[in-house]
Write a protein that holds these residues in place. Sequence first.
Motif, PDB file in Angstrom:
ATOM      1  N   ILE A  49       0.860  -1.188   0.000  1.00  0.00           N
ATOM      2  CA  ILE A  49       0.000   0.000   0.000  1.00  0.00           C
ATOM      3  C   ILE A  49       0.893   1.234   0.000  1.00  0.00           C
ATOM      4  O   ILE A  49       1.573   1.519   0.987  1.00  0.00           O
TER       5      ILE A  49
ATOM      6  N   LEU B 250      -0.444  -0.774  -4.692  1.00  0.00           N
ATOM      7  CA  LEU B 250      -1.663   0.035  -4.664  1.00  0.00           C
ATOM      8  C   LEU B 250      -1.335   1.462  -4.247  1.00  0.00           C
ATOM      9  O   LEU B 250      -0.604   1.680  -3.270  1.00  0.00           O
TER      10      LEU B 250
ATOM     11  N   ARG C 204      -3.210   5.690  -4.303  1.00  0.00           N
ATOM     12  CA  ARG C 204      -4.378   6.505  -4.658  1.00  0.00           C
ATOM     13  C   ARG C 204      -4.117   7.382  -5.878  1.00  0.00           C
ATOM     14  O   ARG C 204      -5.054   7.936  -6.468  1.00  0.00           O
TER      15      ARG C 204
ATOM     16  N   ASP D 134      -5.960   2.876  -6.544  1.00  0.00           N
ATOM     17  CA  ASP D 134      -7.107   2.685  -5.669  1.00  0.00           C
ATOM     18  C   ASP D 134      -6.771   3.302  -4.309  1.00  0.00           C
ATOM     19  O   ASP D 134      -5.609   3.297  -3.883  1.00  0.00           O
ATOM     20  N   ASP D 135      -7.767   3.835  -3.658  1.00  0.00           N
ATOM     21  CA  ASP D 135      -7.584   4.420  -2.328  1.00  0.00           C
ATOM     22  C   ASP D 135      -7.996   3.369  -1.300  1.00  0.00           C
ATOM     23  O   ASP D 135      -9.181   3.030  -1.191  1.00  0.00           O
ATOM     24  N   ILE D 136      -7.026   2.849  -0.567  1.00  0.00           N
ATOM     25  CA  ILE D 136      -7.299   1.748   0.364  1.00  0.00           C
ATOM     26  C   ILE D 136      -7.980   2.289   1.616  1.00  0.00           C
ATOM     27  O   ILE D 136      -7.489   3.218   2.261  1.00  0.00           O
TER      28      ILE D 136
ATOM     29  N   GLY E 129     -10.466  -1.355  -1.262  1.00  0.00           N
ATOM     30  CA  GLY E 129     -10.339   0.005  -1.752  1.00  0.00           C
ATOM     31  C   GLY E 129     -11.680   0.679  -1.907  1.00  0.00           C
ATOM     32  O   GLY E 129     -12.733   0.023  -1.900  1.00  0.00           O
TER      33      GLY E 129
END
Length: 424
Positions: free
Chosen positions: A14, A38, A40, A82-84, A96
């Motif tokens: 992340i 991942l 954002r 993607d925003d976790i 996400g």
Amino acid sequence: MSEKNTGVTKVVIIGGGFAGLECARNLANKDGFEVTLLDRTNHHLFQPLLYQVATATLAAPDIARSLRGILEKSKNVTVFMDDICGIDIDAKKVSGTSGQEYRYDTLVVAAGAKTGYFGNNHWEQHTIGLKSLSDAYSVRKKVLENLEAAERTDDPAERKRLMTIVIVGGGPTGVELSGAFVELIKRSMRRNFRRLDVHSLKVILVEAGPRILPPYIESNSAYAQKRLEKIGVDVRTSTMVTDIQPHTVITKDEEIKCGAILWAAGIEAEGITAHLPCERNRAGKVTPEADLSLTGHPNIFVAGDLVFMKDIADKPVPGVAPAASQMGRHIAKLLLKEKKTGNSSDRQGFKYLDKGSMAIIGRSQAVVEFGKMKLTGFIAWLAWLFIHIMFLVDFRSKVGVLLQWSWAYISDAPGARVFVNKRK
């Protein structure tokens, strides 16, 4: 020694900052690993030069690179934007805001930090931080827009307010921002305005402590303050901000009316740390085991700005890019070793190699500290240039930034002084 792990280990990382990207690159094309990175955003950002985007010296492509582009030859690494927003420890998956879920065997949380206001979060609406490209563009737009408005107005008091910039925080970011803005406007843009005397610009650097650049030796802090004051920065130390209101910074002694308030006084960990099975400090940061894993969860690692710890030599690990990169490499090294030996019971603790501290102070001046070596002035500035060029991600970035710096130095005219307004 246990039997070797011959299966495929799913590693989810992340954050595509220095720690996350370095971990992914060190696991790239290694047998037995399936890596998912991942972030954002879709890019890796070289944050040490972010202030130069804010002050119109560099453009975004000079310090940002597509994560997919950087890792395009890494066949076992998949990048998702993607925003976790959630971590399920029991199910070994993260989720996400897109609705997607990503399963892992090993999780590396390196989501970075955001601007922190020491509990005064209502100040955020009146200030601009500097942690992302969006922030940098907002800073640039605000300051240049104020100059345009100042040239139009016939009200002396309003012009004075518009031409006052307050920067809160006397660390490296505050020092570099203040020096860069003074030299950009008073020096490089002095011929650009017909009705405006750019020398009436006022940049105020506010620091709560007794000196700026507090982590540096006292003589270098004094040198930096003297240099800033020489080029026109109003440095105010031992000045605690008690409140921030629209266009106003309030200290224990006065109210400062200004056109822009830039916040460089603190950071806190991204909120994803709230989903980790561990305690957090007031800034949301976590303290891992010596090997960077969470206590009781050897398959979950943390790295970068969201970590608050001392290394195995009992030395505090600072929140700087070299430390984050070293953490990412350390985690990848542990995983590679464990894949080879099958033994996870004898992990080596993280040891931070201090590569020094440095801050640029306007044109051709800087302070550099590396071990017993302490440099100031032009030689320190050259060292600053060389080291930052070396740390940039790829060849294209290095060449682009070098050309931009060379042109700006020779012509005394930074070329990124453009901002965009939304069309009404």
